[in-house]
Every structure is written in C-alpha cells, then in structure tokens.
Design an enzyme around this catalytic site. Structure first.
Site, PDB file in Angstrom:
ATOM      1  NE  ARG A 135       7.845   6.201   8.238  1.00 51.67           N
ATOM      2  CZ  ARG A 135       7.243   6.387   7.063  1.00 51.67           C
ATOM      3  NH1 ARG A 135       7.965   6.577   5.966  1.00 51.67           N
ATOM      4  NH2 ARG A 135       5.936   6.377   6.976  1.00 51.67           N
ATOM      5  CB  SER A 188       9.098   3.301   5.913  1.00 45.36           C
ATOM      6  OG  SER A 188       8.244   3.729   4.894  1.00 45.36           O
ATOM      7  CG  LEU A 189       8.782   1.489   0.696  1.00 44.58           C
ATOM      8  CD1 LEU A 189       8.320   1.890  -0.707  1.00 44.58           C
ATOM      9  CD2 LEU A 189       8.374   0.057   0.965  1.00 44.58           C
ATOM     10  CG  HIS A 200       0.010   9.945   5.793  1.00 50.36           C
ATOM     11  ND1 HIS A 200      -0.629  10.918   5.080  1.00 50.36           N
ATOM     12  CD2 HIS A 200       1.091   9.582   5.058  1.00 50.36           C
ATOM     13  CE1 HIS A 200       0.022  11.137   3.953  1.00 50.36           C
ATOM     14  NE2 HIS A 200       1.081  10.336   3.922  1.00 50.36           N
ATOM     15  CE1 TYR A 227      -4.041  -1.897   0.128  1.00 49.36           C
ATOM     16  CE2 TYR A 227      -2.839  -3.251   1.705  1.00 49.36           C
ATOM     17  CZ  TYR A 227      -3.908  -3.069   0.858  1.00 49.36           C
ATOM     18  OH  TYR A 227      -4.851  -4.053   0.726  1.00 49.36           O
ATOM     19  CD  GLU A 248       6.439  11.228  -0.068  1.00 49.83           C
ATOM     20  OE1 GLU A 248       5.534  10.965   0.725  1.00 49.83           O
ATOM     21  OE2 GLU A 248       7.201  10.380  -0.527  1.00 49.83           O
ATOM     22  NE  ARG A 274       4.354  11.318   6.251  1.00 51.84           N
ATOM     23  CZ  ARG A 274       4.629  10.169   5.712  1.00 51.84           C
ATOM     24  NH1 ARG A 274       4.762   9.108   6.463  1.00 51.84           N
ATOM     25  NH2 ARG A 274       4.787  10.079   4.431  1.00 51.84           N
ATOM     26  CG  HIS A 292       1.159   6.283   7.611  1.00 60.48           C
ATOM     27  ND1 HIS A 292       0.564   5.603   6.572  1.00 60.48           N
ATOM     28  CD2 HIS A 292       2.378   6.689   7.148  1.00 60.48           C
ATOM     29  CE1 HIS A 292       1.386   5.596   5.527  1.00 60.48           C
ATOM     30  NE2 HIS A 292       2.497   6.227   5.856  1.00 60.48           N
TER      31      HIS A 292
END
Ligand code: SIN
Length: 529
Positions: free
Chosen positions: A386, A391-392, A244, A62, A132, A292, A351
């Site tokens: 974060r 994260s990926l 998020h 996702y 982002e 965020r 999130h």
C-alpha cells in the site's frame, strides 16, 4: 420451538433475536461512513463493535500521516496519484479500482469536512500538504500535525452519535442461505443472539495482532477476514502484510507500539544506523522516501548485518518538530527520548494488511448481501504494497459506497430470516504462542522452512468453544494466520511486502492475485461441536 422468529425480541432456539436492514461491524472510518450512508438512504442500521465503549478502540484513531488526495488546482493530478499507487503496489493493483477510488478522493474528503473534520492549513482556505514514502508530490492532508486519524474519528463519532451503535457485541458468525446473507450470530452481555438482516458490512479493520509488536490496537485481530473465510467467502493478497518502517523501538516489549509517521521523513528526517551511516543510500532512487516495503527491507537488512536491535530516525534538523509532530513527540518523551536532541530508535512494525476480503470498488463480496470496506477489504487498490496514506482515503470512499450499496441491497431483498446456527468450535492457538511464531517465521522476511514449521504449529491448534471475546479473537487470528501462511508458501517469489529469502527475485509469471478460501489451510477446522 418455532424456528420462525417474531419481529420483536424474545428467545429463539436459545438465542435472543432482533432485526435490521443493514448491520455494520466496526466503528472506524469505513464502518461509520458506511453506516451514515445506509442510514441516509432510509434503512434501519445497527452498528456493532466488540469494543467495550463507543467511541473508542479503533485503528483509525491512531493514523498519523494523513489522507492522500490529488487536490484540484494544484501541481498534482489523479493520473499522478494513480501512477504512484500502481508503482508502490508492485504489479498487483487493479488499475481500474485504483483510478475509481483515487478520482473520488477529493469529493469524499469534502464530505468528511461536511461531517465536521478540520485539516491543517498552509494559509486561509488552503490545506497544508505533506509527503510520505512513494509519493512523487506533496499531496497528504493532515490534522493536528500528526493526529489525522484522531480528528477523522472525532468528526465521525460526533456525526454518527445518533445511530444505533452497540458496544460489547462480538460477531461470531455470518449467517447465510444459498450464498445470500441472512444475518449475524452475536454474543453480548445477554449471551448469544441473532440479528436477522439482508445486508452486512464488514468494517472490522486489520490483523496486526498476528504479531508480537504492532502499530495496531488490541482489537486488530483479523475478525472480518475470519468471518468471511468461515462463511466460504474468498480473500485475496493476504500474504502482503505491510511492516511500517518506523515503529518506535523502546525495548522488546510487545503489544501496540507507537508509530513514527512517515511524514517525519517527508519533512526531511534521515534513517541512519548506530554509526551514522544512511540506511537507504544506494537502495532506491527515492532514498528514505522509497515505498514502504523497500525501506522496511533495507532496515531489516541493516539490522541483520550489524546485529543491532534497531536503527535510528534523525529528525534533529526539522525546525518546530514538537509543534508539527505533537503525537510523535509525546510518544518519544514518554519513552525517555527527546527527538529534538536524539535520533529516534525505530524498527519495522506490523502495520497494515494490503489484502483482505475480495470486493469490487463498492465493497461487494462474493456473497450476496455481504459487503466489506476499509482494511478488511481487498479492492485491488493496494496490490502487493500500500502507498502511504491511501488507507483513510480508501476507507472513506469505499465505506460510503458500501453503505449505499448495502442499503440498496436491503431494500430490494426485503425481510429475511436466519436459521438458528449450531455453536461453532474452532481451532485456536494461545495468543502469545501464535504471535511469537508469526513474528519468527512470517514477518518482514520469510522462507519455506520457517513457514512450514509455522504451518505445523497452526495445524496443531486445539478446537475451542467461542465462549468469550478472547476465544473468538484467538480463533480468528489462527484462521487468518493459516491462510496468510498458505498464501506466503505458495508465492515463491519476492514482491511488494512479501519477501522470501529463498526466492529473492520477483517472478513476472506470479504477477497475479489468487483468491483463496479456508479449504486446505487448516486441517482441523471444525464445523460444530
Ligand atoms: C504514517 O503516518 O506513516 C502512516 C500512514 C499510513 O499508514 O498510511
């Protein structure tokens, strides 16, 4: 009955039993990269997933925005990416861990391309880069517009298809002797069983299902955190649960809700309230692209001030929106919203767990032979908040290192034998009651009176036998909630994604990560039936 298992299958103390060198729990990015690395090192690897089928069921799938990576030969640099990560992490990142992971990012992404992943290009041989929140550069590679996780998962599913991957296997307990892993207790269609193994990699993902509404899939129930805590392995920074800023708001329905990727703001969309006023004006110099935690808190404050159930993301000015963001477009259209003509209603949604099982940058935990990678782990990369699309990156880098380290550990440890465990009975609140209580008292903003009430509800959890996946998940969520609440009560300050309305300031004296175990967090923890 003999307590020494033979190498083959067969019942032993009421359990089926098998052997592996390395057991990997989870099939998202960190799990599959770890499994591939351990397999490449020549070890017998067994990959377990509670999902009913493989491929399927992971949070990786996702992920929308992409993978943050400082590209060589660009206006970016590892130093700049490190600085942005540290700034977002609000004083709790481990700078050495951040540098180690960020510096290895480009190599890890190239490995992923070697596994077959394809990223969007701005021109021949040149990846398209987006931005982002919290990033000072365009450094986020993406795939299929906003379907990066789906592409990463697709490539790894294909690359790992030859591995021994077993769906419908719920790991109930880590088995260990003298602080060294000896295997796992598992439940599958044949009942409970033991896999004897000298190395186990936790790659179970996050804990979004602690809350009524989340961007996470149903399997994100904090399993790895609970397994570690039940085994006495410390976790860290678990009070920092990232909301998020822009989860699609389509009414008060719970469960997994669609994400509206931050890259939409990176391409120019603006956050407004129902009267068209900017939500973030005057809040942070980066405005809608602030980190965020800042944006989620600003949205929460505006919703509290106006009494509105959501704010809006105005993406009407982005040319070619549907082509650049096909996943977001499909989710909006399914909810009856046309993002080309209407502002998108959004709310902050649970999130990502910034904390997790405490590890080094190769996934090593406090227990010999136990490794953790991906969202379940706390390497020191994320601190109190974060940075988007890190994260990926972390899953790729640390997943690969953890798999290699687990393989090396297994080779050195040789054959180990687990003791047959007693069946555990653990406190478990009913799922909906737990999610409602967490959403009420431990979401974007917390205070002592709400957290104390929540702690009381958790203490009243009834012991339950773990007969089904649902029982196990409820017990895992209850265990993790107890530790989150204990950590949130003790952190009497606001920092990163932990906001205390009764302690609104950041306290420099609390700029420390505190490792914690289950001791004292849950009064009714029971060892056996
Ligand atoms: C997003 O696309 O906004 C989510 C990416 C992330 O969580 O890092």
């Amino acid at each position: 009955m003999s307590r020494q298992p033979s190498c083959g299958s067969g019942r032993w103390a009421g359990h089926w039993q098998q052997r592996a060198d390395v057991v990997v729990i989870g099939t998202g990015v960190a799990g599959l990269v770890a499994a591939l690395a351990a397999h490449r090192a020549g070890r017998k690897v067994v990959v377990l997933t509670k999902a009913t089928e493989f491929p399927g069921g992971t949070a990786t799938y996702y992920a929308q925005g992409g993978i943050a990576v400082a590209m060589p030969d660009s206006d970016d640099a590892v130093d700049t990416h490190v600085a942005d990560t540290l700034a977002a992490g609000a004083g709790l990142c481990d700078p050495d861990a951040v540098r180690s992971i960020v510096a290895d990012g480009y190599r890890a992404v190239c490995d992923l391309v070697g596994y077959g992943a394809r990223f969007d290009e701005a021109g021949p041989g040149r990846w398209a880069l987006t931005r982002e929140g919290g990033h000072s550069r365009r450094r986020i590679i993406h795939a299929g517009g906003d379907a990066t996780g789906a592409e990463v998962q697709r490539a790894l599913d294909v690359a790992a298809a030859h591995l021994d991957i077993r769906p419908n296997h719920v790991v109930l307990q880590l088995l260990h002797r003298d602080d060294a892993i000896t295997g796992v207790l598992v439940r599958n269609a044949d009942g409970p069983g033991v896999i004897h193994a000298p190395a186990v990699v936790l790659a179970t993902g996050g804990l979004g299902q602690l809350y009524t509404a989340t961007t996470n899939p149903p399997g994100s129930t904090g399993d790895g955190l609970a397994l570690a805590l039940w085994a006495g392995v410390p976790v860290c920074d678990v009070e920092f649960i990232q909301f998020h800023p822009t989860m699609l708001y389509n009414g008060p329905a719970g469960g997994r809700r669609p994400l509206i990727t931050e890259a939409v703001r990176g391409e120019g969309a603006r956050l407004i309230d129902a009267r068209g006023r900017s939500v973030t004006a005057g809040v942070h110099p980066m405005g809608d692209l602030a980190p965020r935690d800042v944006v989620a808190a600003a949205i929460h404050a505006r919703m509290t001030e106006t009494g509105a159930p959501c704010v809006y993301l105005d993406a009407r000015g982005i040319p070619g929106f549907a082509e650049r963001f096909p996943t977001v477009t499909a989710s909006c259209l399914a909810a009856g919203i046309d993002p080309a003509r209407q502002p998108i209603p959004v709310v902050p949604g649970a999130h990502y767990s910034c904390g997790g099982v405490r590890t080094d940058v190769s996934g090593r935990t406090a227990m010999s032979g136990l490794f953790a990678a991906g969202e379940v782990a706390r390497t020191g990369m994320h601190g109190a908040n974060r940075l988007a699309s890190n994260s990926l990156l972390e899953g790729l880098v640390v997943g690969g290192r953890a798999g290699a380290a687990a393989a090396e550990h297994a080779a050195a440890a040789g054959v180990v034998t687990a003791e047959p465990p007693e069946p555990a009975v653990r406190p478990a609140l009913p799922r909906q009651a737990l999610q409602e209580a967490m959403s009420r008292h431990a979401a974007v903003v917390r205070d002592e009176s709400g957290l104390a009430e929540l702690a009381g509800e958790l203490d009243a959890a009834e012991p339950r036998k773990l007969n089904t996946r649902n029982d196990f998940e409820d017990a895992a969520l209850t265990c993790v909630a107890a530790v989150v609440v204990a950590a949130a009560r003790e952190r009497t300050e606001s920092r990163g994604c932990h906001h205390r309305s009764d302690y609104p300031e950041t306290d420099p004296a609390q700029a420390v990560s505190v490792p914690r175990t289950l001791e004292g967090a849950l009064v009714t923890e029971v060892a056996c039936c």
